[in-house]
Design an enzyme around this catalytic site. Structure first.
Site, short mmCIF file in Angstrom:
data_model
loop_
_atom_site.label_atom_id
_atom_site.label_comp_id
_atom_site.label_asym_id
_atom_site.label_seq_id
_atom_site.Cartn_x
_atom_site.Cartn_y
_atom_site.Cartn_z
N THR A 13 -2.07 -2.39 -5.73
CA THR A 13 -1.53 -3.07 -4.81
C THR A 13 -2.65 -4.12 -3.99
O THR A 13 -1.45 -4.82 -3.73
CB THR A 13 -1.38 -1.70 -4.19
OG1 THR A 13 -0.99 -0.40 -4.25
CG2 THR A 13 -1.89 -2.45 -2.49
N SER A 55 -0.41 0.90 -11.60
CA SER A 55 -1.21 1.60 -12.73
C SER A 55 -0.75 3.15 -13.10
O SER A 55 -1.28 3.72 -14.06
CB SER A 55 -3.01 2.55 -11.84
OG SER A 55 -2.54 3.24 -10.57
N THR A 86 -3.90 2.34 -7.45
CA THR A 86 -5.11 3.57 -6.88
C THR A 86 -4.81 5.03 -7.24
O THR A 86 -5.78 5.46 -7.73
CB THR A 86 -5.32 3.39 -5.28
OG1 THR A 86 -3.66 3.54 -4.71
CG2 THR A 86 -5.80 2.17 -4.91
N ASP A 87 -3.98 4.66 -7.96
CA ASP A 87 -3.01 6.10 -8.27
C ASP A 87 -3.31 6.49 -9.48
O ASP A 87 -3.72 7.64 -9.80
CB ASP A 87 -1.26 5.23 -8.81
CG ASP A 87 -0.62 5.67 -7.73
OD1 ASP A 87 -0.96 5.26 -5.89
OD2 ASP A 87 0.36 4.90 -7.74
N1 ASP Z 1 0.56 2.11 -6.76
C1 ASP Z 1 -0.28 1.17 -6.89
C2 ASP Z 1 -1.01 1.64 -8.47
O1 ASP Z 1 -1.53 2.67 -8.42
C3 ASP Z 1 -0.79 2.10 -5.62
C4 ASP Z 1 -1.90 1.33 -5.32
O2 ASP Z 1 -3.11 0.53 -6.25
O3 ASP Z 1 -2.39 2.20 -4.57
O4 ASP Z 1 -0.90 0.43 -8.92
#
Ligand code: ASP
Length: 334
Positions: A13, A55, A86-87
């Site tokens: 993100t 991710s 973050t995932d």
């Molecule tokens: N879907 C995103 C990822 O994990 C979520 C994020 O980065 O907060 O790449």
């Protein structure tokens, strides 16, 4: 003297842009250069693009190439920051903690809940904290998020929307940022136990399931046919599993007899397993499952993948799994 920090971008993100198909990584480090330099303090930043993936699309082969890249540059920089979605960030930070044995510099993984181009995003603050930690000279693999720094193998994503998305599970934060500045808890930093070496082998023949009322024994049995050699189970409470009307524990015994390594942890985010209390846990221990104790699921799964990448000898697997490799397992269980 100013510290030299390398920022490696993998996507997520933090680097996202709105596309016709939905929010997806799209910014390169060149696009983010201005924002990253604003939060660089007095460090010399160098930036490089590793990949540009949500991710969810990061797989074990990416962990190994990331570990290898960090290993290559570890003597050229004072610290490395990895920008990551973050995932699956906690899986990556856990595996890097195992693969980068005795790393000699800080490796700090961060991300954000909003794109760095969004004026109200958490991205700049998270990068600022990560760069500061990367310049600290404290070696290890860490996660920086929402003004706290956690051990890479203890972090877990616990909130899907809020800025406070990560927590350090069953372990104190390594550092927190407040009006007192960055306060580092020296006691929470595992001591290096030798010289650096890259241990980037892994097995993908490892599966993870969550126990649920109604699970079929036949589903578990089919894992052997699919070639899985390791299984991590998030069991109930302190590590309970069914054996009365549907004897799942006997099914697991058959899997173990066929050569599979089974690790049992808990679905509860905090406080870990304690399988010697209830009959539902003790019976499982008696058939030879390993216990995750207070490890996070991310750490237990990646530790199993990492160990099975090195050996298939049952005795060695058990020995390695019972060790505290990177701070993932508390002293009380050793
Ligand atoms: N879907 C995103 C990822 O994990 C979520 C994020 O980065 O907060 O790449």
């Amino acid at each position: 003297m100013s510290k030299n920090i390398l920022i490696i971008n993998t996507g997520g993100t933090l680097s996202s842009v709105m596309k016709e198909s939905g929010l997806a990584p799209g910014l390169t480090t060149i696009d983010m250069k201005k924002e990253l330099h604003i939060v660089s303090g007095d460090t010399n930043l160098e930036i490089e693009d590793f990949c540009s993936l949500d991710s969810a699309n990061i797989f074990p082969e990416d962990w190994a190439s990331l570990a290898s890249r960090i290993s290559q540059v570890r003597n050229d920089y004072d610290g490395v920051v990895v920008i990551h979605g973050t995932d699956t960030l906690a899986y990556t930070s856990s595996m890097l903690s195992f693969m980068l044995q005795n790393i000699n510099i800080p490796v700090v993984i961060t991300g954000s809940q909003l794109s760095i181009k969004n004026p109200v995003a958490d991205a700049m603050e998270n990068c600022r904290c990560a760069i500061h930690m990367a310049a600290s000279g404290i070696p290890g693999v860490f996660v920086a998020f929402n003004r706290k720094v956690m051990l890479g193998c203890r972090a877990s994503k616990v909130r899907s929307l809020s800025f406070d998305a990560f927590e350090s599970i069953n372990y104190p934060n390594v550092a927190t940022i407040s009006s007192l500045g960055m306060r580092i808890d020296e006691k929470a930093i595992p001591a290096r136990s030798g010289v650096f070496h890259l241990a980037d082998s892994y097995s993908t023949e490892v599966c993870m399931i969550k126990m649920f009322p109604g699970i079929h024994s036949s589903f578990l049995e089919s894992l052997v046919d699919q070639g899985y050699k390791g299984l991590y189970i998030e069991a109930y409470g302190i590590g309970g599993m069914p054996f009365v009307k549907h004897d799942i524990i006997s099914t697991l015994e058959k899997l173990i007899a066929s050569g599979m390594t089974i690790v049992v942890g808990t679905q509860c985010p905090y406080e870990g397993s304690k399988m010697d209390v209830y009959e539902t846990g003790r019976r499982a221990l008696e058939i030879g499952v390993l216990q995750a104790h207070d490890m996070t699921s991310e750490a237990a799964l990646t530790k199993l993948m990492w160990i099975l990448g090195m050996t298939h000898d049952t005795k060695e697997i058990r020995e390695y799994f019972s060790l505290n490799i990177a701070g993932e397992l508390s002293e009380t269980y050793l």
